[in-house]
Design a protein around this motif. Structure first.
Motif, mmCIF file in Angstrom:
data_model
loop_
_atom_site.group_PDB
_atom_site.id
_atom_site.type_symbol
_atom_site.label_atom_id
_atom_site.label_comp_id
_atom_site.label_asym_id
_atom_site.label_seq_id
_atom_site.Cartn_x
_atom_site.Cartn_y
_atom_site.Cartn_z
ATOM 1 N N CYS A 169 0.822 -1.208 0.000
ATOM 2 C CA CYS A 169 0.000 0.000 0.000
ATOM 3 C C CYS A 169 0.860 1.264 0.000
ATOM 4 N N TRP A 170 0.732 2.064 -1.061
ATOM 5 C CA TRP A 170 1.423 3.349 -1.163
ATOM 6 C C TRP A 170 0.367 4.448 -1.176
ATOM 7 N N ILE A 171 0.682 5.568 -0.525
ATOM 8 C CA ILE A 171 -0.209 6.730 -0.582
ATOM 9 C C ILE A 171 0.595 7.952 -1.017
ATOM 10 N N VAL A 172 -0.109 8.929 -1.578
ATOM 11 C CA VAL A 172 0.512 10.169 -2.028
ATOM 12 C C VAL A 172 -0.074 11.310 -1.213
ATOM 13 N N VAL A 173 0.812 12.068 -0.550
ATOM 14 C CA VAL A 173 0.397 13.231 0.238
ATOM 15 C C VAL A 173 1.392 14.349 -0.029
ATOM 16 N N ASP A 174 0.899 15.492 -0.456
ATOM 17 C CA ASP A 174 1.732 16.660 -0.751
ATOM 18 C C ASP A 174 2.868 16.347 -1.722
ATOM 19 N N TYR B 288 4.496 7.530 0.121
ATOM 20 C CA TYR B 288 4.802 6.791 1.332
ATOM 21 C C TYR B 288 4.337 5.348 1.177
ATOM 22 N N ASP B 289 5.206 4.404 1.586
ATOM 23 C CA ASP B 289 4.839 2.994 1.615
ATOM 24 C C ASP B 289 4.352 2.703 3.032
ATOM 25 N N VAL B 290 3.036 2.674 3.196
ATOM 26 C CA VAL B 290 2.440 2.525 4.527
ATOM 27 C C VAL B 290 1.966 1.100 4.800
ATOM 28 N N THR B 291 2.498 0.156 4.059
ATOM 29 C CA THR B 291 2.078 -1.236 4.207
ATOM 30 C C THR B 291 2.240 -1.712 5.653
ATOM 31 N N GLY C 214 -7.673 3.172 11.167
ATOM 32 C CA GLY C 214 -7.905 1.883 10.532
ATOM 33 C C GLY C 214 -7.280 1.805 9.149
ATOM 34 N N ALA C 215 -7.072 0.594 8.696
ATOM 35 C CA ALA C 215 -6.439 0.365 7.398
ATOM 36 C C ALA C 215 -7.301 0.864 6.240
ATOM 37 N N ASP C 216 -8.621 0.804 6.399
ATOM 38 C CA ASP C 216 -9.524 1.203 5.309
ATOM 39 C C ASP C 216 -9.330 2.659 4.906
ATOM 40 N N VAL C 217 -9.024 3.508 5.879
ATOM 41 C CA VAL C 217 -8.830 4.929 5.596
ATOM 42 C C VAL C 217 -7.653 5.110 4.647
ATOM 43 N N LEU C 218 -6.583 4.385 4.882
ATOM 44 C CA LEU C 218 -5.414 4.489 4.015
ATOM 45 C C LEU C 218 -5.666 3.837 2.662
ATOM 46 N N LEU C 219 -6.346 2.707 2.661
ATOM 47 C CA LEU C 219 -6.607 2.016 1.400
ATOM 48 C C LEU C 219 -7.524 2.812 0.480
ATOM 49 N N GLU C 220 -8.362 3.676 1.056
ATOM 50 C CA GLU C 220 -9.268 4.492 0.239
ATOM 51 C C GLU C 220 -8.532 5.527 -0.600
ATOM 52 N N VAL C 221 -7.340 5.949 -0.170
ATOM 53 C CA VAL C 221 -6.641 7.016 -0.891
ATOM 54 C C VAL C 221 -5.508 6.495 -1.768
ATOM 55 N N THR C 222 -5.411 5.189 -1.941
ATOM 56 C CA THR C 222 -4.396 4.682 -2.862
ATOM 57 C C THR C 222 -4.848 4.962 -4.284
ATOM 58 N N LYS D 231 -4.646 7.775 -5.850
ATOM 59 C CA LYS D 231 -4.982 9.181 -6.087
ATOM 60 C C LYS D 231 -4.234 10.024 -5.066
ATOM 61 N N ASP D 232 -4.314 11.319 -5.219
ATOM 62 C CA ASP D 232 -3.653 12.220 -4.277
ATOM 63 C C ASP D 232 -4.501 12.317 -3.014
ATOM 64 N N GLY D 233 -3.951 11.873 -1.894
ATOM 65 C CA GLY D 233 -4.681 11.858 -0.635
ATOM 66 C C GLY D 233 -4.400 13.063 0.246
ATOM 67 N N THR D 234 -3.858 14.128 -0.330
ATOM 68 C CA THR D 234 -3.493 15.309 0.459
ATOM 69 C C THR D 234 -4.707 15.915 1.151
ATOM 70 N N GLU D 235 -5.783 16.069 0.411
ATOM 71 C CA GLU D 235 -6.981 16.696 0.977
ATOM 72 C C GLU D 235 -7.529 15.877 2.145
ATOM 73 N N GLU D 236 -7.607 14.570 1.962
ATOM 74 C CA GLU D 236 -8.096 13.710 3.029
ATOM 75 C C GLU D 236 -7.187 13.768 4.254
ATOM 76 N N PHE D 237 -5.882 13.819 3.995
ATOM 77 C CA PHE D 237 -4.913 13.890 5.093
ATOM 78 C C PHE D 237 -5.084 15.183 5.884
ATOM 79 N N GLU D 238 -5.216 16.291 5.171
ATOM 80 C CA GLU D 238 -5.371 17.594 5.835
ATOM 81 C C GLU D 238 -6.712 17.683 6.566
ATOM 82 N N ASP D 239 -7.758 17.139 5.972
ATOM 83 C CA ASP D 239 -9.090 17.184 6.590
ATOM 84 C C ASP D 239 -9.142 16.398 7.901
ATOM 85 N N ALA D 240 -8.295 15.384 8.029
ATOM 86 C CA ALA D 240 -8.305 14.561 9.238
ATOM 87 C C ALA D 240 -7.655 15.276 10.423
#
Length: 135
Positions: free
Chosen positions: A22-27, A31-34, A43-51, A53-62
């Motif tokens: 699992c890799w995510i993109v923020v800013d 990041y390899d968050v496996t 929870g893992a589902d939150v991270l898996l939802e942003v794989t 695509k750019d998860g910056t907005e979700e990261f900042e909103d949290a």
């Protein structure tokens, strides 16, 4: 001295979208968050939802803390390649057909579009048979 980081395309980062990889993109950073999936407070589902695509907005909103942002550095593997060159499709080569006389064109089109003359003959035959039966 500048540090060199590996550049990844969004397409490449999107391939890593399973709980086992699992890799995510923020800013613009990847990041390899496996290994962190089990420990993530949301929870893992939150991270898996942003794989993929750019998860910056979700990261900042949290509303992540500074400690959470510091912890991210342990999982940093590279940066997003913002200067991706689009794939250029191969060009098809066409050759100009030589001029043909009317007869050659007619034969070429008849062979290419054989269904039209066959349909015309078939319809004519049906009409002729129906006309002949009426009389």
């Amino acid at each position: 001295m500048p540090t060199l980081t590996k550049l990844y395309s969004m397409k490449e980062a999107a391939l890593h979208n399973t709980p086992d990889d699992c890799w995510i993109v923020v800013d613009g950073k990847i990041y390899d968050v496996t290994k962190y999936l089990e420990d993530h407070p949301g929870g893992a589902d939150v991270l898996l939802e942003v794989t993929g695509k750019d998860g910056t907005e979700e990261f900042e909103d949290a509303g992540h803390s500074k400690d959470a942002k510091k912890l991210m550095q342990d999982y940093f593997i590279g940066e997003l390649d913002l200067d991706e060159t689009p794939e250029i499709p191969e060009m098809e080569v066409f050759r100009k057909e030589q001029d043909m006389d009317f007869g050659s064109k007619l034969v070429a089109y008849a062979v290419q579009y054989w269904a039209i003359p066959v349909a015309a003959v078939g319809i004519s035959a049906v009409v002729a048979i129906l006309y002949a039966r009426r009389k």
